[in-house]
Scaffold this motif. Structure first.
Motif, PDB file in Angstrom:
ATOM      1  N   GLN A 246       3.962   7.217  -7.934  1.00 41.34           N
ATOM      2  CA  GLN A 246       3.650   6.959  -8.761  1.00 41.34           C
ATOM      3  C   GLN A 246       4.071   7.861 -10.187  1.00 41.34           C
ATOM      4  OE1 GLN A 246       1.227   4.779  -9.376  1.00 41.34           O
ATOM      5  NE2 GLN A 246       1.886   3.753  -7.060  1.00 41.34           N
TER       6      GLN A 246
ATOM      7  N   ARG B 107       1.143  -1.286   0.029  1.00 45.44           N
ATOM      8  CA  ARG B 107      -0.063   0.063  -0.126  1.00 45.44           C
ATOM      9  C   ARG B 107       0.808   1.410  -0.178  1.00 45.44           C
ATOM     10  NH1 ARG B 107      -3.792  -2.125   3.580  1.00 45.44           N
ATOM     11  NH2 ARG B 107      -2.533  -1.868   5.588  1.00 45.44           N
ATOM     12  N   SER B 108       1.971   1.009   0.493  1.00 47.80           N
ATOM     13  CA  SER B 108       2.984   2.197   0.817  1.00 47.80           C
ATOM     14  C   SER B 108       3.193   2.350   0.199  1.00 47.80           C
ATOM     15  CB  SER B 108       3.997   2.171   1.283  1.00 47.80           C
ATOM     16  OG  SER B 108       3.899   2.279   2.917  1.00 47.80           O
TER      17      SER B 108
ATOM     18  N   THR C 254       2.424   1.486  -3.561  1.00 48.97           N
ATOM     19  CA  THR C 254       1.381   2.682  -4.321  1.00 48.97           C
ATOM     20  C   THR C 254       0.259   3.303  -4.030  1.00 48.97           C
ATOM     21  OG1 THR C 254      -0.714   0.628  -3.225  1.00 48.97           O
ATOM     22  CG2 THR C 254       0.200  -0.658  -4.783  1.00 48.97           C
ATOM     23  N   ASN C 255       0.775   4.016  -2.888  1.00 42.12           N
ATOM     24  CA  ASN C 255      -0.121   5.421  -2.364  1.00 42.12           C
ATOM     25  C   ASN C 255       0.649   6.259  -2.607  1.00 42.12           C
ATOM     26  OD1 ASN C 255      -2.626   4.294  -2.231  1.00 42.12           O
ATOM     27  ND2 ASN C 255      -2.115   3.954  -0.218  1.00 42.12           N
TER      28      ASN C 255
ATOM     29  N   GLU D  20       2.816   9.000  -4.419  1.00 39.56           N
ATOM     30  CA  GLU D  20       2.809   9.761  -5.150  1.00 39.56           C
ATOM     31  C   GLU D  20       4.163  10.596  -5.793  1.00 39.56           C
ATOM     32  OE1 GLU D  20       2.350  14.009  -7.501  1.00 39.56           O
ATOM     33  OE2 GLU D  20       3.868  13.344  -5.669  1.00 39.56           O
TER      34      GLU D  20
END
Length: 662
Positions: free
Chosen positions: A400, A391-392, A394-395, A397
């Protein structure tokens, strides 16, 4: 002269398109002007391309290489000023171009007559900028100019030295810039224009990530670059998989970062929270020295307490990785990786493991998280940790944003200006023919295989609604990291477990696939070029991935010049192996130049002491006839535009379309 091949039937066939084109060029005059402009551009010298490979997070070396264009700027300074400047003056001028703000901070403190220094330096930079801009149209140069100084710089760049009545005009421009206190800003602006225009296109032949401390800094620089493409490397793919949510890729990314005690990119660069992993590792391996997981230290300032923690975290994530990979292998028998299922081959009572029928002694038998009745099952706490870590990723910013840039500007391979660029290899059979790989119900090889992999890799990130496609894509991203038929890996297996748990180095061997046996073969390399619809006689393969052992006499030039390997050890971890600190390749209108580099000290040393990277350049090819824009991919597009405009002219003259003179 308008082509004789354009006849009435061709005009009638394309009439609908020509009517649309007439909205942009509504008169004979406007169409004629654009034809003249495009024909002139076609005859300009080919712009310079810059190739860099296997950067591996070494942001200081990369930053300097980008700013000095692998020595191109220094060569331009030598060409422009010849013997009119001393070597010391040339070095200072080079540093001003590379690091204008930082160098000005130093110079402004030590010069008594700063106004005079500003004036002299501005003249030098204008002369250098003129030389750099000479191969471009005024329109292209204008687009590269900063808005604040666009008009003034353009005036100075087109100064005519033989016009005596204009000399006072240009001198007054320089004097006024200094007098009104804008010299500093103007110098910075000119330096940036030179940097932007000296290299027209930057090619990154893979592996931006891992080992070095600043991959995120490199990505920020690439995003700001005016023209860049990336051929994905195996380490890039791993981060792309982690950002997509592939747990096996997340575990591999963290294991590699811990292996090199390099958590800057993870924690500070991307804000990944490693506290859950650290807490779990301390609890689980409290009394385990984890001696075979002590990191390879690049940063000598890490204290023993942190090193002990990193070793425990390193082992913890490695065990999670082996379980996740085992499950991926069992879920995909088509990967043919059953020989990598090792946890179930451990005899914990005897402290042995069965590797391909051979019993090997384990150097570590502390496996507190492994249930040997179901060795690939993660514990509840391991499941919780890997989900939090994923999750860290994929989250994040920033991560990404960087990965989206890799997708937008990257690919498995690139055909550009008649050259084939890819990071790793092309899967081949033992006889050198293209290996056929079955994916789903279809078989792929050569170019079609790389195209298929490219599509699957994109599915892993962009298939938001089709969970099945996304999961398969994520598993394929992991396979690209370590699978035998991956064009990015190039080996028959990855012996990660063996390197940690078995002392016998014979089990550590990672045999390369057939491609590496044949990359010295001119015949095979020509076959690869033909597979990608390129000329086997004039095109080149530009390749990275496997460091060239220059110190052992290995040449980066393979197959009689058909293939060029430009991984020369940018990464400090590889430099003892290669004997140099990287290769870069320059392709200009005269041909190919290969530059080998000595280790870079630091940006601080470069700014303060004008220390450039010591490099030596080899001319690989020198064209008897200078290449023009007409000989490039852009040139081919421009020729098509000229042909369309010629059709439009005929359509106007024959009355198929009326001019709009409003």
């Amino acid at each position: 002269m308008i082509s004789d091949n354009i006849n009435d039937s061709l005009i009638e066939k394309d009439l609908r398109y020509l009517k649309l084109l007439s909205k942009e060029y509504p008169t004979i005059s406007s169409a004629s002007t654009e034809i003249i402009n495009l024909q002139a551009i076609l005859n300009l010298p080919k712009a310079t391309e810059h190739f860099i490979s296997d950067i591996h997070g070494e942001y200081e070396s990369f930053t300097h290489m980008l700013r000095n264009a692998s020595g191109v700027i220094k060569r331009k300074i030598d060409d422009v000023f010849l013997n009119t400047l001393t070597e010391k003056q040339k070095s200072e001028l080079s540093t001003i171009v590379y690091y204008p703000e930082e160098k000005l901070n130093i110079i402004e403190k030590k010069h008594d007559d700063l106004d005079n220094w500003y004036s002299v330096t501005l003249y030098k930079l204008i002369q250098l900028c003129k030389n750099v801009c000479s191969k471009y149209t005024r329109s292209k140069v204008r687009k590269a100019l900063p808005k604040d100084f666009e008009y003034i710089i353009e005036e100075l760049l087109h100064e005519q030295g033989d016009k005596i009545d204009k000399k006072a005009y240009y001198s007054e421009i320089i004097r006024t810039i200094v007098n009104i206190g804008r010299a500093r800003e103007f110098i910075i602006a000119i330096a940036n224009v030179i940097q932007n225009l000296v290299v027209d296109r930057l090619h990154i032949i893979g592996d931006i990530y891992d080992r070095g401390p600043g991959a995120e800094i490199i990505m920020d620089a690439l995003i700001k670059h005016h023209s860049v493409d990336i051929q994905w490397g195996n380490h890039d793919i791993l981060w792309m998989g982690a950002a997509a949510g592939c747990e096996a890729c997340v575990a591999n990314v963290l294991r590699i970062c811990l292996r090199y005690a390099n958590l800057n990119t993870i924690e500070e660069g991307y804000g990944i929270n490693l506290l859950p992993l650290a807490t779990f590792a301390m609890d689980t391996y409290a009394n385990d020295p984890c001696k075979d997981f002590i990191p390879k230290v690049i940063d000598k300032n890490i204290n023993k307490k942190d090193m002990d923690l990193f070793a425990k975290m390193h082992k913890a994530i490695a065990m999670i990785q082996f379980k996740l990979e085992g499950n991926a292998i069992k879920n995909h028998p088509e990967f043919k990786m059953d020989d990598r299922l090792l946890l179930d081959k451990i005899d914990i009572e005897k402290g042995e493991i069965n590797i391909n029928g051979e019993k090997c002694k384990l150097n570590d038998t502390n496996f507190p998280t492994v249930d040997f009745k179901d060795p690939y099952k993660l514990t509840d706490r391991e499941i919780c940790i890997i989900k939090k870590l994923t999750r860290s990723f994929t989250n994040s910013e920033k991560l990404q944003r960087h990965i989206k840039f890799l997708y937008k500007n990257g690919s498995m391979y690139l055909v550009y200006n008649s050259n084939l660029l890819y990071h790793g290899c092309i899967p081949l059979n033992e006889d050198g023919s293209f290996k056929k790989v079955k994916i789903g119900n279809s078989t792929y090889s050569g170019k079609s295989l790389l195209d298929k992999y490219d599509k699957l890799i994109r599915n892993a990130y962009f298939s938001k609604n089709n969970i099945k496609n996304k999961q398969y894509g994520m598993d394929m991203l992991w396979y690209m990291w370590c699978g035998e038929d991956s064009p990015l890996f190039g080996k028959k297996k990855m012996t990660t477990f063996e390197r940690y748990f078995i002392d016998d180095s014979a089990t550590h061997k990672e045999d390369r696939i057939s491609y590496y046996k044949y990359r010295d073969s001119e015949k095979i390399c020509k076959n690869i070029l033909k597979e990608f619809n390129l000329s086997p006689e004039t095109s080149h393969i530009i390749n990275g991935h496997i460091p060239v052992k220059t110190k052992d006499g290995e040449s980066p030039i393979k197959a009689n010049g058909r293939l060029l390997v430009i991984d020369g050890g940018f990464c400090k971890a590889y430099q003892p192996e290669t004997g140099i600190a990287g290769y870069t390749l320059i392709y200009n209108s005269y041909g190919f130049l290969l530059t080998s580099h000595k280790p870079f000290t630091s940006i601080k040393d470069a700014v303060e002491n004008d220390k450039d990277i010591l490099s030596s350049t080899t001319i690989l090819e020198h064209a008897a006839k200078r290449k023009r824009v007409a000989d490039t991919d852009i040139g081919r597009e421009l020729k098509k535009q000229v042909e369309d405009l010629e059709k439009l002219l005929i359509a106007y003259r024959k009355g198929y379309i009326e001019e709009n003179r409003k």
